[in-house]
Design a protein around this motif. Structure first.
Motif, PDB file in Angstrom:
ATOM      1  N   ALA A  88       0.837  -1.213   0.000  1.00 30.01           N
ATOM      2  CA  ALA A  88       0.000   0.000   0.000  1.00 30.01           C
ATOM      3  C   ALA A  88       0.866   1.256   0.000  1.00 30.01           C
ATOM      4  CB  ALA A  88      -0.928  -0.013   1.210  1.00 30.01           C
ATOM      5  N   ARG A  89       1.887   1.270   0.835  1.00 26.76           N
ATOM      6  CA  ARG A  89       2.754   2.453   0.942  1.00 26.76           C
ATOM      7  C   ARG A  89       3.467   2.746  -0.373  1.00 26.76           C
ATOM      8  NH1 ARG A  89       7.984   2.751   4.983  1.00 26.76           N
ATOM      9  NH2 ARG A  89       8.799   4.708   4.216  1.00 26.76           N
ATOM     10  N   LEU A  91       2.651   1.907  -3.379  1.00 26.84           N
ATOM     11  CA  LEU A  91       1.739   2.350  -4.435  1.00 26.84           C
ATOM     12  C   LEU A  91       1.268   3.777  -4.209  1.00 26.84           C
ATOM     13  CD1 LEU A  91      -0.562  -0.739  -5.076  1.00 26.84           C
ATOM     14  CD2 LEU A  91       1.044   0.292  -6.690  1.00 26.84           C
ATOM     15  N   ALA A  92       1.045   4.155  -2.949  1.00 28.83           N
ATOM     16  CA  ALA A  92       0.401   5.440  -2.639  1.00 28.83           C
ATOM     17  C   ALA A  92       1.361   6.612  -2.557  1.00 28.83           C
ATOM     18  CB  ALA A  92      -0.374   5.321  -1.323  1.00 28.83           C
ATOM     19  N   GLU A  93       2.608   6.372  -2.145  1.00 29.30           N
ATOM     20  CA  GLU A  93       3.535   7.486  -1.894  1.00 29.30           C
ATOM     21  C   GLU A  93       4.285   7.872  -3.153  1.00 29.30           C
ATOM     22  OE1 GLU A  93       6.104   6.613   1.393  1.00 29.30           O
ATOM     23  OE2 GLU A  93       4.454   6.600   2.826  1.00 29.30           O
ATOM     24  N   LYS A 118      -9.363  -0.958  -3.330  1.00 24.32           N
ATOM     25  CA  LYS A 118      -8.212  -0.491  -2.554  1.00 24.32           C
ATOM     26  C   LYS A 118      -7.084  -0.052  -3.476  1.00 24.32           C
ATOM     27  CE  LYS A 118      -5.197  -1.637   1.318  1.00 24.32           C
ATOM     28  NZ  LYS A 118      -4.901  -2.619   2.397  1.00 24.32           N
ATOM     29  N   ALA A 119      -6.827  -0.835  -4.518  1.00 21.40           N
ATOM     30  CA  ALA A 119      -5.779  -0.462  -5.480  1.00 21.40           C
ATOM     31  C   ALA A 119      -6.101   0.894  -6.110  1.00 21.40           C
ATOM     32  CB  ALA A 119      -5.653  -1.536  -6.555  1.00 21.40           C
ATOM     33  N   SER A 121      -7.947   3.325  -4.873  1.00 21.47           N
ATOM     34  CA  SER A 121      -7.810   4.374  -3.863  1.00 21.47           C
ATOM     35  C   SER A 121      -6.345   4.763  -3.666  1.00 21.47           C
ATOM     36  CB  SER A 121      -8.416   3.895  -2.544  1.00 21.47           C
ATOM     37  OG  SER A 121      -8.196   4.841  -1.522  1.00 21.47           O
ATOM     38  N   LEU A 122      -5.468   3.772  -3.587  1.00 18.93           N
ATOM     39  CA  LEU A 122      -4.039   4.040  -3.388  1.00 18.93           C
ATOM     40  C   LEU A 122      -3.450   4.778  -4.588  1.00 18.93           C
ATOM     41  CD1 LEU A 122      -3.075   0.576  -1.884  1.00 18.93           C
ATOM     42  CD2 LEU A 122      -3.092   2.757  -0.648  1.00 18.93           C
ATOM     43  N   HIS A 125      -4.570   8.363  -4.661  1.00 20.34           N
ATOM     44  CA  HIS A 125      -3.835   9.134  -3.655  1.00 20.34           C
ATOM     45  C   HIS A 125      -2.476   9.548  -4.220  1.00 20.34           C
ATOM     46  CE1 HIS A 125      -2.633  10.437   0.352  1.00 20.34           C
ATOM     47  NE2 HIS A 125      -1.478   9.819   0.139  1.00 20.34           N
ATOM     48  N   ARG A 126      -1.816   8.637  -4.917  1.00 26.72           N
ATOM     49  CA  ARG A 126      -0.523   8.950  -5.510  1.00 26.72           C
ATOM     50  C   ARG A 126      -0.662  10.056  -6.556  1.00 26.72           C
ATOM     51  NH1 ARG A 126       4.065   5.453  -5.644  1.00 26.72           N
ATOM     52  NH2 ARG A 126       5.705   6.435  -6.882  1.00 26.72           N
TER      53      ARG A 126
END
Length: 200
Positions: A88-89, A91-93, A118-119, A121-122, A125-126
């Motif tokens: 998750a981290r 993918l999102a950051e 979830k994918a 959403s992450l 966010h990125r």
């Protein structure tokens, strides 16, 4: 944190249990030594370190003629949690450093281990983070010389913007593919790559 940690956890998870040679062979067939900067020696180090951290547990140790014993590992519940958190981290950051690119590549490798929502959403966010970074780079390009920076430094900002624009385009296309049902994800009721037992 390096991409190696996620890749090793992910391969062990994919197999259910695996020894170092299997993990190394799998990652080398993916050319992870090139796109994720994974050194073969770092794989064995990661396995041993994560075993001491109780993210992996030893399943068996078999004598191997003509070589060292082969120790097989599997993820513990804490290892499953760590895999999900790292995935998750990464993918999102949004991180445009070289290690950040390696981590994103590793995370994309295990993207189907996530439920589709979830994918998405992450990744969104990125994109939001990347939008902010692009705005900052544009501001530096337009105003940097007025803040005392040499004029030619603007080429760095143009390079960063070109890289971020390319990444942004790819991310938005990936989101569109996922939204339209592309790829078998963890909650699709089929066997997804890297998803042997449960969703993360």
């Amino acid at each position: 944190m390096s991409a190696t940690r996620l890749l090793v956890l992910g391969v062990v998870r994919m197999y259910g249990s695996a020894h170092g040679y299997q993990v190394r062979r799998e990652l080398l067939t993916w050319s992870a030594d090139k796109w994720a900067n994974v050194a073969p020696g770092s794989i064995y180090h990661a396995l041993k370190k994560m075993a001491t951290e109780r993210l992996l547990e030893v399943v068996s140790t078999d004598a191997h003629p003509g070589g060292p014993d082969r120790t097989a590992y599997r993820l513990t519940p804490d290892g499953e949690t760590e895999f999900g958190l790292l995935l998750a981290r990464y993918l999102a950051e949004s991180d445009d450093s070289a290690p950040g690119a390696y981590r994103l590549a590793a995370a994309v490798t295990f993207l189907p281990a996530l439920p589709r929502a979830k994918a998405l959403s992450l990744l969104r966010h990125r994109i939001t983070q990347l939008d902010g970074q692009r705005a900052s780079a544009r501001d530096l390009l337009e105003n940097g010389s007025g803040w005392g920076q040499p004029e030619h430094v603007g080429e760095l900002y143009r390079l960063w913007l070109a890289s971020m624009d390319a990444t942004d385009g790819w991310l938005r296309e990936l989101v569109a593919r996922l939204e339209s049902g592309g790829y078998v994800m963890a909650d699709d009721g089929e066997t997804a790559f890297g998803t042997p037992t449960k969703q993360v």
